[in-house]
Motif scaffolding. Sequence first.
Motif, PDB file in Angstrom:
ATOM      1  N   ASP A  26       0.831  -1.203   0.000  1.00 50.78           N
ATOM      2  CA  ASP A  26       0.000   0.000   0.000  1.00 50.78           C
ATOM      3  C   ASP A  26       0.868   1.257   0.000  1.00 50.78           C
ATOM      4  O   ASP A  26       0.519   2.260  -0.619  1.00 50.78           O
ATOM      5  CB  ASP A  26      -0.918   0.016   1.227  1.00 50.78           C
ATOM      6  CG  ASP A  26      -1.915  -1.134   1.221  1.00 50.78           C
ATOM      7  OD1 ASP A  26      -2.576  -1.319   0.194  1.00 50.78           O
ATOM      8  OD2 ASP A  26      -2.001  -1.840   2.242  1.00 50.78           O
ATOM      9  N   ARG A  29       0.882   2.572  -3.780  1.00 50.25           N
ATOM     10  CA  ARG A  29      -0.017   3.677  -4.121  1.00 50.25           C
ATOM     11  C   ARG A  29       0.410   4.983  -3.446  1.00 50.25           C
ATOM     12  O   ARG A  29       0.046   6.062  -3.906  1.00 50.25           O
ATOM     13  CB  ARG A  29      -1.449   3.316  -3.722  1.00 50.25           C
ATOM     14  CG  ARG A  29      -1.993   2.108  -4.476  1.00 50.25           C
ATOM     15  CD  ARG A  29      -3.354   1.649  -3.960  1.00 50.25           C
ATOM     16  NE  ARG A  29      -4.369   2.666  -4.196  1.00 50.25           N
ATOM     17  CZ  ARG A  29      -5.104   3.218  -3.248  1.00 50.25           C
ATOM     18  NH1 ARG A  29      -4.908   2.886  -1.975  1.00 50.25           N
ATOM     19  NH2 ARG A  29      -6.027   4.121  -3.542  1.00 50.25           N
ATOM     20  N   SER A  72      -5.799  -0.203  -0.095  1.00 47.27           N
ATOM     21  CA  SER A  72      -6.349  -0.257  -1.444  1.00 47.27           C
ATOM     22  C   SER A  72      -7.821  -0.615  -1.379  1.00 47.27           C
ATOM     23  O   SER A  72      -8.288  -1.189  -0.376  1.00 47.27           O
ATOM     24  CB  SER A  72      -5.615  -1.309  -2.275  1.00 47.27           C
ATOM     25  OG  SER A  72      -5.879  -2.604  -1.786  1.00 47.27           O
TER      26      SER A  72
END
Length: 442
Positions: A335, A392, A436
Amino acid sequence: MSKPHQITAIKGMNDILPPDSARWEWLEHVVRRVMAAHAYRNVRTPIMELTQLFTRGLGEVTDIVEKEMYSFQDRQDKHGDADHLSLRPEGTAGLVRAVAEHNLLYDGGKRLYYLGPMFRRERPQRGRYRQFHQVGAEALGFGGPEVDAEMILLAVALWRELGITNWRLELNSLGQPDERRQHRAALIAYFEQHQEQLDEDARRRLHSNPLRILDTKNPAMQALVEGAPKLIDYLGEASQKHFAAVQAILQASGIEWRINPRLVRGLDYYNLTVFEFITESLGAQGTICGGGRYDYLIEQIGGKPAPAVGWALGVERVLELLREEGVQVPEPAPDAYAVITGADAVAPAMRCLQALRAQGVAVQMHAAPGAGDAGMGSMKSQFKRADASGARYALIFGADELAAGEVTVKALRDGGGAQVRQPLADPAAWAGSLKSPADSKH
């Protein structure tokens, strides 16, 4: 001093490394989800069993027992006795042994599944290895045709979940032992009249296991085999009724199939329904899943008589088929990626990352690239690694942030590089914003 030669893996026994291992993990996750949806529970058995289990269960004149098993004699005990052991060449016999040994059917039938490595000493080729992996589903203690159909529909559900579309289903019935004996006698008589057309394997099997001649891959024998007596013509009323009921359920479920009178499977323990799922995408290794009913196996290995049906699929072949069909398997990615600007930031950064991981956030921490490196690398190089990780977000632990008791959260995928500062003192309060969308569903 000379350099020792490099030790490599045994031929036909492969290492499974990242990123390919992620495909295995994804497939296993889908398998577990589909099995749970059908109320099948996991069983794990040893990879090594007494050789007698396989000679008695699979049949002494099968190719697996005659040619392919890794078997050896164990060390002698104080009485001079030693067990004969084998690495398991398939999973059903061991599972059935466990069911019988632990009396699992004492309170009724059980739906079970397994996954793991199997071993056969054969020539390695695409989709066929000496250590290979199987997923198997077994329903024990149920004798009705509806469970045969359920087993087939379970495999179909798995293909749908995996995104596999290039397959066909073939069915046959092997009837019951007395019906097979009549067919066996007719087969022997037929092939004896054409002995000059039989190859070496067929001559060897003629009196020991003539049914396996029907499964020959020798092109020169195809016409002869096509003209052989068909087992389906020897089925009694009960066997015909069972087979018809399986087909009726499949038809009602919208499943297409074709009857293949030469489908006999490679093991001796089958009776009544047998089936295979076949693809045209993998060349010679076209069977991706096969199985059938085996009502007499439990008794054969010393347990109380009970009906059973099951199948097994080859994991390597299914993964190869996924590649051939272009199925996109999710690639694992953290993540967030922690960008650490200096040695002073390491301890507070790691404390924050541990708190985030406790909240279910996957975080990769940047580390010094080599032994003895004094620094963590430039910000540019760290951001390059952060981007390559697939994360991300980047978590930036810089001097300014630490002085303010904060961390900068920068979007790497969505949001056009937008960034916001979050308090280091309470990572749990903002951990959810890093997960996510897929994580939030679980």
